[in-house]
Design an enzyme around this catalytic site. Structure first.
Site, PDB file in Angstrom:
ATOM      1  N   LYS A 131      -4.656   0.487  -4.808  1.00 28.35           N
ATOM      2  CA  LYS A 131      -4.977  -0.230  -3.548  1.00 28.35           C
ATOM      3  C   LYS A 131      -3.968   0.817  -2.372  1.00 28.35           C
ATOM      4  O   LYS A 131      -4.240   1.304  -1.087  1.00 28.35           O
ATOM      5  CB  LYS A 131      -4.419  -1.549  -3.424  1.00 28.35           C
ATOM      6  CG  LYS A 131      -4.408  -2.137  -1.870  1.00 28.35           C
ATOM      7  CD  LYS A 131      -3.892  -3.520  -2.175  1.00 28.35           C
ATOM      8  CE  LYS A 131      -3.177  -4.114  -0.840  1.00 28.35           C
ATOM      9  NZ  LYS A 131      -2.380  -5.238  -0.993  1.00 28.35           N
ATOM     10  N   ASP A 149      -7.681  -5.524  -0.544  1.00 23.22           N
ATOM     11  CA  ASP A 149      -6.840  -6.595  -0.549  1.00 23.22           C
ATOM     12  C   ASP A 149      -7.550  -7.866  -0.837  1.00 23.22           C
ATOM     13  O   ASP A 149      -8.715  -7.982  -0.982  1.00 23.22           O
ATOM     14  CB  ASP A 149      -5.736  -6.552   0.597  1.00 23.22           C
ATOM     15  CG  ASP A 149      -6.625  -6.923   1.990  1.00 23.22           C
ATOM     16  OD1 ASP A 149      -7.699  -7.239   2.012  1.00 23.22           O
ATOM     17  OD2 ASP A 149      -5.887  -7.036   2.724  1.00 23.22           O
TER      18      ASP A 149
END
Length: 264
Positions: A131, A149
């Protein structure tokens, strides 16, 4: 929601997903990374610090942090106690200090102090996962990437884009629906929408611009007047003026100082 999504053909899902992206692009033309940064190193550090806290809190402490430690070499040589004190408000400050010291040292030792523009190199740095790597690649280097997220994952499920819950699987499933060149901005728009309208507990469905395209429409407040009261964000003083300033190169720090509501 899942049953509705399964009735779609693969082509139908792709078309609906892209319509949602187009509407979100019109709704949030000012969608930008919500972390303040001036270079790849600052974005990398800020993203690591953003774990388990808000971007607003990270933005509040990074000016002092970067003034003291402006690059990887300086941070790698920093005193643990000083770094811990500077980042304490972000929570988990001891573990995050480990990551900052580790990734800074690794950047100096392996990359001459520079942040590498490759996913496979970024994820080898301490405290950097997929991420974080995608955030840095997309926003500091212009390399398309989908950042999954909690907001993105929630909306990808609500939109019926995927039933997956694992972030990497969500990333790959959603990536199949969009052109690669759209991945980074798609991430910003979906996160903006998740923070402002499609909240985790009670979405403001009655004022949602993509309600008619969403199989989850109705799980939140549907009465417009009541839905509007759920909104956590309102742009000020004016969207067009903000866009003009952004296009002229104004930084997020400058815009916030001028009174623009950039934070949820």
């Amino acid at each position: 929601m899942a049953n509705k999504a399964k009735l779609e053909t693969e082509l139908g899902l792709k078309r609906r997903a892209r319509k949602i992206n187009r509407v979100l692009s019109e709704t949030y033309p000012y969608a930008v990374p919500e972390l303040d940064f001036e270079n790849p190193f600052e974005l990398l550090v800020a993203t690591v610090l953003s774990a388990q806290t808000t971007d607003v809190r990270v933005n509040a402490i990074t000016p002092a942090l970067f003034a003291r430690f402006p690059d990887a070499l300086a941070m790698s040589q920093g005193e643990r106690s000083e770094i811990e004190e500077l980042i304490r408000p972000t929570g988990f400050f001891r573990a995050k200090t480990d990551s900052l010291l580790g990734l800074s040292a690794a950047l100096v030792e392996r990359h001459d102090g520079q942040v590498p523009p490759k996913l496979e190199e970024l994820v080898k740095l301490p405290g950097v996962g997929r991420k974080t790597a995608n955030v840095v690649l997309g926003n500091a280097f212009g390399v398309p990437g989908i950042t999954v997220d909690t907001h993105f994952g929630r909306l990808a499920n609500r939109f019926g884009w995927t039933d997956e819950t694992d972030p990497v699987k969500i990333e790959h499933a959603v990536g199949e629906l969009f052109e690669k060149r759209d991945w980074t901005m798609l991430s910003h728009r979906v996160v903006f929408h998740g923070r402002r309208i499609c909240h985790a507990r009670k979405p403001a469905c009655g004022v949602c611009p993509v309600a008619k395209l969403c199989p989850s429409n109705g799980i939140g407040e549907e009465i417009p007047a009541k839905a509007k009261q759920l909104l956590k964000y309102e742009l000020a003083p004016g969207r067009e003026e903000l866009l003009a300033k952004m296009q002229a190169g104004a930084t997020r720090r400058q815009l916030r100082a001028e009174g623009y509501g950039l934070d949820a």
